[in-house]
Design an enzyme around this catalytic site. Structure first.
Site, PDB file in Angstrom:
ATOM      1  N   LYS A 173       0.856  -1.197   0.000  1.00 12.26           N
ATOM      2  CA  LYS A 173       0.000   0.000   0.000  1.00 12.26           C
ATOM      3  C   LYS A 173       0.883   1.235   0.000  1.00 12.26           C
ATOM      4  CE  LYS A 173      -3.956   1.898   2.624  1.00 12.26           C
ATOM      5  NZ  LYS A 173      -4.824   1.701   3.813  1.00 12.26           N
TER       6      LYS A 173
ATOM      7  N   SER B 100      -9.831  -0.380   7.082  1.00  6.29           N
ATOM      8  CA  SER B 100      -9.260  -0.306   5.734  1.00  6.29           C
ATOM      9  C   SER B 100      -8.557  -1.552   5.225  1.00  6.29           C
ATOM     10  CB  SER B 100      -8.292   0.865   5.640  1.00  6.29           C
ATOM     11  OG  SER B 100      -9.012   2.045   5.475  1.00  6.29           O
TER      12      SER B 100
ATOM     13  N   SER C 245      -9.733   1.774   2.766  1.00 10.73           N
ATOM     14  CA  SER C 245      -8.868   2.510   1.869  1.00 10.73           C
ATOM     15  C   SER C 245      -7.797   1.661   1.178  1.00 10.73           C
ATOM     16  CB  SER C 245      -8.163   3.629   2.645  1.00 10.73           C
ATOM     17  OG  SER C 245      -7.290   3.065   3.623  1.00 10.73           O
TER      18      SER C 245
HETATM   19  N1  GLN Z   1     -12.950   4.139   6.079  1.00  8.36           N
HETATM   20  C1  GLN Z   1     -12.413   4.659   7.308  1.00  8.36           C
HETATM   21  C2  GLN Z   1     -12.025   6.097   7.108  1.00  8.36           C
HETATM   22  O1  GLN Z   1     -12.318   6.605   6.108  1.00  8.36           O
HETATM   23  C3  GLN Z   1     -11.244   3.836   7.741  1.00  8.36           C
HETATM   24  C4  GLN Z   1     -10.001   4.145   7.026  1.00  8.36           C
HETATM   25  C5  GLN Z   1      -8.835   3.308   7.458  1.00  8.36           C
HETATM   26  O2  GLN Z   1      -8.995   2.301   8.146  1.00  8.36           O
HETATM   27  N2  GLN Z   1      -7.651   3.751   7.102  1.00  8.36           N
HETATM   28  O3  GLN Z   1     -11.454   6.725   7.930  1.00  8.36           O
END
Ligand code: GLN
Length: 492
Positions: free
Chosen positions: A81, A180, A156
């Site tokens: 990532k 994410s 994400s």
């Molecule tokens: N979807 C969540 C957010 O937008 C979690 C993101 C993540 O775990 N990095 O913050």
């Protein structure tokens, strides 16, 4: 000439490479071919290190031939990532702010993978700075779900999950602050493991919510996730929050069913608001575990519903402070200078140009909840609720070993379908609390459902107490054995 059928699961590939039955270089070539064919549509990768990966593969083959010992991930092609620092290529967080940034050092987890003879194949796209649940908020364009390119892969860690599902790597690293790793794994039919807070070093992970962030694997099987966790987990002197706890080596015991496993099924997790196919998958998983010898225990987790509001105070608060360093002077995109402008104006313009809308929204929320007069009402209160959520899990884990529920309330949704930030935030209702409490959680495929002429993966989540990854993985393997994996997404 290798064919798609030759793309083995990570553990099979590593065993074949280490014993000389397969060439690591050929393995890399196969993955690169697939990237070439499929990634124009999917856009999992921001950068692919073809030449370096082939050279690494050749070197592993040479060592195997000359009888040298190779590491436990020999020849595994890993997608990383792009919020994890790598010496190779850039580390952009899929943000214009870091479009050209090259890290002078490598994240500990990447370093450990390479030391285990894994091969970094490329950097994957994400929602900018890991803020998002759909893979639509990436400065380099939308990432697509390989099961149905009209749909989102989740986020994400969008590119990481889509790359694993489409066979554009053997395994990937993601990061999980509020879901994410698990939510995109669920949308793409992968196994996604969020380790306990402190299990994996955060050194070299670009910080979003420092008290929540964890790095973990996205894989095609529980066994593969477990292999990668063993390599990346463990104390790191460069991350003071990394735990001293020894890393459990599961090896063959991964296959042993957990004797007398108690599976908690929280009432709140089978909400009417979930897609019916999601609830059906959770019920199927409960029955399958019961048939495998587990006992299902009814538990209550009434604080499930306050997770999102707690998370959306704590995570933006930490993000607003972490992202302050990107001002165009110390780090990041700098706006073209304007005569007569002072430094504050240059900062403001640089940040205005460098950050996308969702990131700006988080910075504004975070700054607001930390500002004097609001700190007590929001931030301090969120910390108090955080404690209550952790205690609620502790009480639940007195009655059961693992918790079973959905990973996300729905399967993958169409690109563009979630325009309202609040409805997007609700995608994480079942994942944020594990981050808030620091426990571990994993998303496991649970078959597919037909939607709009495509088969979409379904998933369930298991959660376990902090540092009970061994138990979590063994329970996950039990579930995987009875539910089966969904395999690679249909190549298009
Ligand atoms: N979807 C969540 C957010 O937008 C979690 C993101 C993540 O775990 N990095 O913050």
């Amino acid at each position: 000439m290798a064919t798609d059928a030759d793309l083995l699961e990570l553990h099979e590939h590593v065993a074949a490479v280490s014993s000389g039955r397969r060439s690591a270089e050929e393995g890399v070539r196969l993955v690169l071919d697939r990237i070439e064919r499929l990634d124009r549509t999917l856009r999992c990768y921001h950068e692919v290190f073809a030449a370096e990966a082939l050279a690494a593969g050749r070197e592993i083959d040479r060592r195997v031939r000359s009888g040298e010992k190779v590491g436990p991930l020999a020849g595994a092609c890993v997608a990383v990532k792009d919020n994890l620092a790598t010496r190779l290529g850039r580390t952009t967080c899929s943000s214009r702010m870091l479009e050209h940034w090259r890290s002078p050092y490598e994240a500990t987890c990447v370093e450990r993978l390479v030391a285990a003879d894994a091969i970094v194949i490329g950097k994957t796209n994400l929602d900018e700075f890991a803020m998002g649940s759909s893979g639509e908020h990436c400065a380099w364009g939308v990432i697509r779900n390989p099961w149905d390119p009209r749909r989102v892969p989740g986020g994400s860690s969008a590119g990481s999950a889509a790359a694993v599902a489409a066979g554009l790597c053997h395994v990937a690293l993601g990061s999980d602050t509020g879901g994410s790793i698990r939510q995109p794994a669920a949308f793409c039919g992968c196994v996604g493991l969020k380790p306990s807070y402190g299990r994996v070093s955060r050194w070299g992970l670009v910080a979003f919510g420092s008290s929540l962030d964890q790095v973990g694997p996205i894989a095609r099987s529980v066994r593969d996730a477990s292999l990668v966790l063993e390599v990346i987990a463990g104390e790191d002197r460069r991350d003071a929050t990394s735990a001293r706890m020894p890393v459990e080596r599961l090896g063959g015991s991964l296959e042993e069913p957990v004797e007398g496993l108690r599976v908690g099924l929280p009432r709140e997790y089978l909400s009417e608001a979930n897609d019916p196919a999601v609830n059906a998958a959770v019920r199927r998983a409960a029955e399958a575990l019961e048939a495998a010898g587990a006992t299902i225990v009814a538990v209550d987790l009434p604080l499930t519903e306050v997770g999102i509001s707690t998370y959306y105070v704590i995570a933006p608060a930490e993000a607003s402070s972490n992202l302050a360093r990107f001002d165009g002077i110390r780090y990041g995109h700098r706006a073209a200078p304007v005569a007569g402008e002072d430094l504050a104006e240059l900062y403001a313009r640089s940040r205005g140009e460098g950050f996308g809308d969702e990131v700006k929204r988080r910075i504004m929320i975070g700054t607001y909840v930390l500002s004097s007069g609001y700190y007590d009402a929001y931030y301090r209160r969120a910390l108090q609720v955080r404690r209550l959520i952790a205690e609620e899990f502790d009480r639940a884990f007195e009655r059961c070993d693992v918790l079973l529920g959905p990973t996300a309330p729905t399967p993958a949704f169409p690109i563009g379908a979630q325009q309202d930030p609040l409805s997007m935030y609700l995608c994480d209702v079942y994942t944020v609390n594990a981050d808030i409490a620091g426990i571990c959680g994993i998303s496991i495929p649970a078959g597919t459902t037909a939607v709009d002429g495509a088969a979409l993966p379904l998933a369930v989540q298991l959660q376990a107490p902090a540092f009970a990854e061994g138990l979590l993985l063994r329970a996950s393997r039990m579930l995987e054995q009875v539910m089966g994996t969904v395999g690679l997404a249909p190549a298009r």
